[in-house]
Design a protein around this motif. Sequence first.
Motif, short mmCIF file in Angstrom:
data_model
loop_
_atom_site.label_atom_id
_atom_site.label_comp_id
_atom_site.label_asym_id
_atom_site.label_seq_id
_atom_site.Cartn_x
_atom_site.Cartn_y
_atom_site.Cartn_z
N ARG A 84 -1.51 4.49 5.14
CA ARG A 84 -0.81 4.78 6.40
C ARG A 84 -0.66 3.52 7.25
O ARG A 84 0.32 3.38 7.99
CB ARG A 84 -1.53 5.87 7.17
CG ARG A 84 -2.90 5.51 7.72
CD ARG A 84 -3.45 6.65 8.56
NE ARG A 84 -4.76 6.35 9.14
CZ ARG A 84 -4.92 5.69 10.28
NH1 ARG A 84 -3.86 5.27 10.96
NH2 ARG A 84 -6.14 5.46 10.76
N GLU A 87 2.11 1.40 5.52
CA GLU A 87 3.42 2.01 5.76
C GLU A 87 3.97 1.58 7.12
O GLU A 87 5.18 1.39 7.27
CB GLU A 87 3.31 3.53 5.69
CG GLU A 87 4.64 4.25 5.82
CD GLU A 87 4.49 5.76 5.74
OE1 GLU A 87 5.21 6.40 4.96
OE2 GLU A 87 3.62 6.31 6.45
N ALA A 88 3.07 1.43 8.10
CA ALA A 88 3.50 1.05 9.45
C ALA A 88 3.74 -0.46 9.58
O ALA A 88 4.45 -0.89 10.49
CB ALA A 88 2.44 1.49 10.47
N TRP A 108 -5.08 6.64 1.33
CA TRP A 108 -4.00 6.77 2.30
C TRP A 108 -4.55 7.09 3.68
O TRP A 108 -4.23 6.42 4.65
CB TRP A 108 -3.02 7.87 1.87
CG TRP A 108 -1.80 7.89 2.73
CD1 TRP A 108 -1.61 8.59 3.89
CD2 TRP A 108 -0.60 7.14 2.52
NE1 TRP A 108 -0.39 8.32 4.43
CE2 TRP A 108 0.27 7.42 3.60
CE3 TRP A 108 -0.19 6.25 1.52
CZ2 TRP A 108 1.54 6.86 3.71
CZ3 TRP A 108 1.08 5.69 1.64
CH2 TRP A 108 1.92 6.00 2.71
N GLU A 109 -5.37 8.10 3.77
CA GLU A 109 -6.03 8.48 5.02
C GLU A 109 -7.51 8.18 4.92
O GLU A 109 -8.11 8.31 3.85
CB GLU A 109 -5.84 9.98 5.30
CG GLU A 109 -4.41 10.39 5.56
CD GLU A 109 -3.93 10.05 6.95
OE1 GLU A 109 -4.76 9.60 7.77
OE2 GLU A 109 -2.74 10.24 7.22
N ASP A 124 -3.74 11.43 -2.67
CA ASP A 124 -4.06 10.39 -1.69
C ASP A 124 -4.11 9.02 -2.35
O ASP A 124 -3.48 8.06 -1.87
CB ASP A 124 -5.42 10.71 -1.05
CG ASP A 124 -5.81 9.70 0.01
OD1 ASP A 124 -5.48 9.91 1.18
OD2 ASP A 124 -6.46 8.68 -0.35
N ARG A 127 -0.57 7.95 -3.81
CA ARG A 127 0.38 7.57 -2.77
C ARG A 127 0.09 6.17 -2.26
O ARG A 127 1.00 5.35 -2.09
CB ARG A 127 0.32 8.59 -1.62
CG ARG A 127 1.39 8.41 -0.56
CD ARG A 127 1.21 9.46 0.52
NE ARG A 127 2.22 9.33 1.55
CZ ARG A 127 2.19 9.99 2.72
NH1 ARG A 127 1.20 10.83 2.97
NH2 ARG A 127 3.14 9.80 3.62
N ALA A 128 -1.18 5.87 -2.02
CA ALA A 128 -1.56 4.54 -1.53
C ALA A 128 -1.31 3.47 -2.59
O ALA A 128 -0.78 2.39 -2.30
CB ALA A 128 -3.02 4.53 -1.11
N CYS A 205 -9.07 0.63 13.46
CA CYS A 205 -8.37 1.92 13.46
C CYS A 205 -9.32 3.08 13.17
O CYS A 205 -9.00 4.24 13.51
CB CYS A 205 -7.21 1.91 12.47
SG CYS A 205 -7.70 1.81 10.73
#
Length: 243
Positions: A84, A87-88, A108-109, A124, A127-128, A205
Motif C-alpha cells: 500500500r 502503490e502511493a 500489502w497491509e 496479500d 498482490r505486494a 506509518c
Amino acid sequence: MLGVARICLEATAVSATAVAAHAGPALTSVAPLRRLLLPRLSGVGDRGHVALSFDDGPDPHSTPAFVEALAEYGVKATFFLLGRMLEAAPELGRELLQAGHEVAVHGWEHRPMPLRGPRATFADLARATDLIASVTGEAPRWYRPPYGVLTAPAMRAARRLGLTPVLWTNWGRDWAGGSTPESVLATVTRDLSGGATVLLHDSDCTSAPGSWRNTLGALPALLEEIDRRGLTVGPLRDHGLDR
C-alpha cells in the motif's frame, strides 16, 4: 453423557490442532528461540558481515532521508516494502533500486498474519509481490511478515511465490514511543555480532509518529560502530544466506 463428553473432547483436540497448524510457526517470533533453532530464518549470515534492513516504506516523508544518509557512507540496504505504501509512491521504489538498494516484501497491509486465512494470506503476499516486480522491474527474493509473526499459510504462500522468509537477529525498538537516537543505538548494538541481520524502520506509518527521526539519528553512529568492529554492512543479497 460419557459419549457426548468424549465427542466434545475430541472436537476440542481437533480445533486445537488446527490452530497450532495455522499459527504454530508464530513461535518463530521469539527471537532467542528462533536464533538458536532457525538461524537462517533469523538472518544469521556471513560472520564478517551485517545485513541492514528497513521495514514499512517507502514513505515520501522519510525514506529519501535514509537513502541520502546511506549514500554518504556508501552503504546499501534491503528495504522491506508494504504494497500500500509502494502503490502511493511508486517512484520511491524505483529510486531505491536505482540507488543500488535491494527491495523485498513486507506484505500489502501491516496486519498480523494469524488473523488471516490461507486465501487472504496468499492474496496479500501475491498482490505486494506483483506490484514490487511491476514497479521496480525486479522480482523480490525475501519476505518478512508484519511483527515477525509467521503462519503456516504465510510460509506456503511465500514458497509458491518464490520468496524466502527472513526475520532478524537485532532491532532497535525504533518504532516505540519514547525512543531516542541513543536508545535505538544502544538496543541494536547490545549483542550485535558478525552475521547479524538488523531491523530498523524508514517509516512511521505503523509506529509512533516521528519515530523514524530517531532511527535516522542513530544510523551514522550504528554504521561507524559496525566499521569499528571490522565488519562490513550491506543488503541481504550479500549476507551469504544462500549458502
